[in-house]
Scaffold this motif. Sequence first.
Motif, PDB file in Angstrom:
ATOM      1  N   UNK A   1     -18.287 -58.078  21.605  1.00 48.15           N
ATOM      2  CA  UNK A   1     -16.868 -57.246  21.278  1.00 48.15           C
ATOM      3  C   UNK A   1     -16.505 -56.910  20.400  1.00 48.15           C
ATOM      4  N   UNK A   2     -16.923 -58.015  18.767  1.00 44.70           N
ATOM      5  CA  UNK A   2     -16.998 -58.514  18.188  1.00 44.70           C
ATOM      6  C   UNK A   2     -17.798 -56.734  17.950  1.00 44.70           C
ATOM      7  N   UNK A   3     -18.843 -56.724  17.940  1.00 46.11           N
ATOM      8  CA  UNK A   3     -19.346 -55.411  16.904  1.00 46.11           C
ATOM      9  C   UNK A   3     -19.224 -54.185  18.088  1.00 46.11           C
ATOM     10  N   UNK A   4     -18.420 -54.300  19.107  1.00 42.58           N
ATOM     11  CA  UNK A   4     -17.853 -53.010  19.707  1.00 42.58           C
ATOM     12  C   UNK A   4     -16.752 -52.469  18.473  1.00 42.58           C
ATOM     13  N   UNK A   5     -15.769 -53.442  18.689  1.00 42.22           N
ATOM     14  CA  UNK A   5     -15.169 -53.345  17.962  1.00 42.22           C
ATOM     15  C   UNK A   5     -15.267 -52.776  16.001  1.00 42.22           C
ATOM     16  N   UNK A   6     -16.364 -53.396  15.561  1.00 40.76           N
ATOM     17  CA  UNK A   6     -16.902 -53.228  14.083  1.00 40.76           C
ATOM     18  C   UNK A   6     -16.670 -51.728  14.410  1.00 40.76           C
ATOM     19  N   UNK A   7     -18.684 -51.110  15.115  1.00 41.34           N
ATOM     20  CA  UNK A   7     -19.048 -49.764  14.844  1.00 41.34           C
ATOM     21  C   UNK A   7     -18.323 -48.557  15.597  1.00 41.34           C
ATOM     22  N   UNK A   8     -17.062 -49.090  16.109  1.00 43.72           N
ATOM     23  CA  UNK A   8     -16.076 -47.777  16.551  1.00 43.72           C
ATOM     24  C   UNK A   8     -15.225 -47.917  15.638  1.00 43.72           C
ATOM     25  N   UNK A   9     -14.940 -48.723  14.564  1.00 45.09           N
ATOM     26  CA  UNK A   9     -14.206 -48.814  13.105  1.00 45.09           C
ATOM     27  C   UNK A   9     -12.852 -47.893  13.303  1.00 45.09           C
ATOM     28  N   UNK A  10     -12.298 -48.368  14.627  1.00 48.37           N
ATOM     29  CA  UNK A  10     -10.594 -47.726  15.023  1.00 48.37           C
ATOM     30  C   UNK A  10      -9.768 -47.752  13.858  1.00 48.37           C
TER      31      UNK A  10
END
Length: 404
Positions: free
Chosen positions: A48-57
Amino acid sequence: MRNDTVLIIEPNFSGHRWRYAEWAANAYMEAGYRCLIVTDPLNASHPLATKIRAEDRPELQIEFVAPPGRNERRGLSSRLSSISYARFHQDFRHAFDIASRGHRVALVVVPYVDYFFLALPFLGSPFGVTPWVGITMRSNFHHEQVGVRAPRRPLVNAAKALLFMRAIGAPGLKTLLTIDPTLADWWTDIGHRDARAPKQAAAIEYLADPFPDARAAEPQLAKARLGLGGGKHVLVYGAINDRKGVFELAAALAARPADANAPTLVIAGAQDEDVRSTLAAVIAKIVPKPVVLDTFISSEIELDLFSACDVVWLGYKGHYGMSGVLVQAYRFGKPVVATADGLIGWFCRTGELGPVVDELSPSTINRALDAVLAGAPHATPGAQHLLERNTLSQFKQTLRQAVA
């Protein structure tokens, strides 16, 4: 509203807590808020943390805040910090103080308020005057009064009931959400009439533990993707620890005849260290050879597991709260073998979801498995069961209504 921020503070991403944090963020983003998930740096590599950082919304960010340093000096503060409720209260206050800088915080959401809930009567809100919503998963002091089978602890339950009454009057707490429908019913039918009930109390609402809307895969295709063979499969799913009853299930399966009708055990989920060190030797005696996935389970593999397997094991021991695995089994139309204890037993008490076991001897477990494998009827989605409410859309709607 669009510039206001909802802080979602969850230090632990194990089990389903990370999902609650993600789903809460989705609920409030859909309502027009920016969301900031606040967690421990130990979770930096979590998917989840990796996904949020990658999307950077801009509408969804994540911030890592380490717990505060503890005061080693002897005295009241050090003694308080050694008590788990008070220690977690300090941690959440610290996380809020750090993460709220530079944000106009409209609301704080605590996906697992049981960390510090019983400290509220003594320490107040860790979020100052900011309004907040908490989700309780382990408030069980009321179970004996509402017919849930649990250990009798009259003194402990009386003390926790008193603390609960005081905690729901804490300033700033707008709504206490509970994944236990009997707690909301208890408050409506019994609790609010108690002389100890605060005159100004937070609302207590049922939050149905959700499973995302998903369509089951074709079982044979799911089995092929997972590398499963033919025959029946019994699934143990989630964080694998001793309370899952996995050793008792393994003993029962080892006692069954090793014939063509014997089901295959599938154990899917990261194992606790104490389980990992002994489980391999125990399941080595089982025929057919069990399938073990000792790892974090992705959403795609999870869908295949519940599509491919025929029976879901819920014969837990010492577990009296709700189970997301029960919701998943119901959503996929799979029968369960369930403990009679706690909320699992309460939801399954009619037998329509599958057999209920009073104890975990091999003979009792195998009788229950035989009934399921023989095709005993069970409830499926579409029946008017309380679990029909356990959808992600209902979950989000309840969270938004909590601050309406």
